[in-house]
Design an enzyme around this catalytic site. Sequence first.
Site, PDB file in Angstrom:
ATOM      1  N   LYS A  76       0.758  -1.226  -0.158  1.00 15.38           N
ATOM      2  CA  LYS A  76       0.112   0.005  -0.159  1.00 15.38           C
ATOM      3  C   LYS A  76       0.604   1.128   0.145  1.00 15.38           C
ATOM      4  CE  LYS A  76      -0.472  -0.684   5.053  1.00 15.38           C
ATOM      5  NZ  LYS A  76      -1.138  -0.987   5.851  1.00 15.38           N
TER       6      LYS A  76
ATOM      7  N   ARG B 183     -10.753  -0.494  14.694  1.00 15.72           N
ATOM      8  CA  ARG B 183     -10.450   0.496  13.519  1.00 15.72           C
ATOM      9  C   ARG B 183     -11.480  -0.261  12.481  1.00 15.72           C
ATOM     10  NH1 ARG B 183      -4.644   1.392  10.499  1.00 15.72           N
ATOM     11  NH2 ARG B 183      -5.304  -0.840   9.873  1.00 15.72           N
TER      12      ARG B 183
ATOM     13  N   TYR C 247      15.833  30.158   8.202  1.00 11.78           N
ATOM     14  CA  TYR C 247      14.355  30.789   8.577  1.00 11.78           C
ATOM     15  C   TYR C 247      14.317  30.867  10.051  1.00 11.78           C
ATOM     16  CZ  TYR C 247      12.632  30.873   3.891  1.00 11.78           C
ATOM     17  OH  TYR C 247      12.145  31.068   2.573  1.00 11.78           O
TER      18      TYR C 247
HETATM   19  C1  LIG Z   1      -0.426  -2.083   6.841  1.00 17.93           C
HETATM   20  C2  LIG Z   1      -0.928  -3.376   6.957  1.00 17.93           C
HETATM   21  C3  LIG Z   1      -0.309  -4.438   7.227  1.00 17.93           C
HETATM   22  C4  LIG Z   1       1.544  -4.348   7.086  1.00 17.93           C
HETATM   23  O1  LIG Z   1       2.019  -3.792   8.354  1.00 17.93           O
HETATM   24  P1  LIG Z   1       3.433  -3.967   8.613  1.00 17.93           P
HETATM   25  O2  LIG Z   1       3.648  -3.237  10.137  1.00 17.93           O
HETATM   26  O3  LIG Z   1       3.922  -2.794   7.733  1.00 17.93           O
HETATM   27  O4  LIG Z   1       4.188  -5.065   8.364  1.00 17.93           O
HETATM   28  C5  LIG Z   1      -0.795  -5.697   7.475  1.00 17.93           C
HETATM   29  N1  LIG Z   1      -2.093  -5.937   7.369  1.00 17.93           N
HETATM   30  C6  LIG Z   1      -2.835  -4.735   7.356  1.00 17.93           C
HETATM   31  C7  LIG Z   1      -4.419  -5.157   7.395  1.00 17.93           C
HETATM   32  C8  LIG Z   1      -2.382  -3.576   7.049  1.00 17.93           C
HETATM   33  O5  LIG Z   1      -3.047  -2.384   6.762  1.00 17.93           O
END
Ligand SMILES: *Cc1c(COP(=O)(O)O)cnc(C)c1O
Length: 361
Positions: free
Chosen positions: A35, A130, A255
């Site tokens: 992702k 979530r 800055y």
């Molecule tokens: C992002 C995600 C993962 C991977 O998590 P990592 O900590 O990067 O290994 C696994 N399962 C779900 C549902 C996720 O959203």
Amino acid sequence: MSRAALAMIHLGALRRNLARVRELAQGAKVMAVVKADGYGHGLERVARALRDADAFGVAAIGDGLRLRAAGITNRIVVLSGPDEPADLAELRRLDLDAVIHHQSQVDWLAADRGTRPLRLWLKIDTGMHRLGFAPERVAEVHARLRALAGVDPDIVLMTHFAASDEFDRDLTTQQIARFDAVTADLPGAHALANSAGLLGWPRARGQWVRAGGLLYGLSVVAGKTGSDLGFEPAMTLSTKLISVNCIKRGEHVGYAATWQCPEDMPVGVAAIGYGDGYPRSAPSGTPVMVNGVRAAIVGRVSMDLIAIDLRAAPDAKVGDRVVLWGRELPVEEVAMHAATISYDLTCGMTKRVLFVEDDSE
Ligand SMILES: *Cc1c(COP(=O)(O)O)cnc(C)c1O
């Protein structure tokens, strides 16, 4: 000339990290989570390097479309499933698996007339709160989905951990126990672990693991770098010095004049800033590497530029390379200074950064 900011993606590191994830997975299948454009490393590039993965996990159908267009034939799982009824046809057309986490999605599936069986992953909320179904609803939803004509009855049961990076935290033990209890009498493969689950929670393997960060050599475990955990950084971010000046004792840099020179000293300016994705929150003292020597940024990060205390590298000159993170400097260290996590930094590169592939090993 284009700007000098360069993200080098080490394809060999990606491949070796996948092999190491496989060792830790001990026979479980590996979903490579890609992702956010492969955690900022480039979606298609990462998928090509990780062709051996048993599946890819994406956040949106659009990412699945990109992977199919790139000729990727692996199983692909859309981690938040359909957002609207019309997505079901798109999932079928692209042969994508869908995570089902909400009643609205079950209703769309029940009303759907598509015939080609969709492969589903049923998400159970064991305590992260979530996405997912409450444990008491899982048996009923599972039975309902399996009975639908347009659904493949072989449904994977999954949950996601809220705090698996804290290896002594009861919450994960509780999440595993809740998952075990609710799935004990249901058919289907189990998928629990993310990267930290894989490292710290051997009981959480199941038949599938979902690894993201570790594949890129990134750690979310406090105080540990990806290398500490046996993984290699897959991104090296670098740029060039475009100015070196001697600034007098007592003068301020950048800055808001937040940093004052304690002595007459060389201050370099490198061509990278928050407009490239280098974190504006990185304070004076955040490390960078100049010609293989550790130096530190001084003053505020600007949109296009950072200033560097060059007392440790007094011979540095215009054109020399500056590494912001990667092989020479763990991104976790920079993230700690910038009060964020490594994932946030690699995901944050902007279009202005030139990506190049290193396939040398
Ligand atoms: C992002 C995600 C993962 C991977 O998590 P990592 O900590 O990067 O290994 C696994 N399962 C779900 C549902 C996720 O959203």
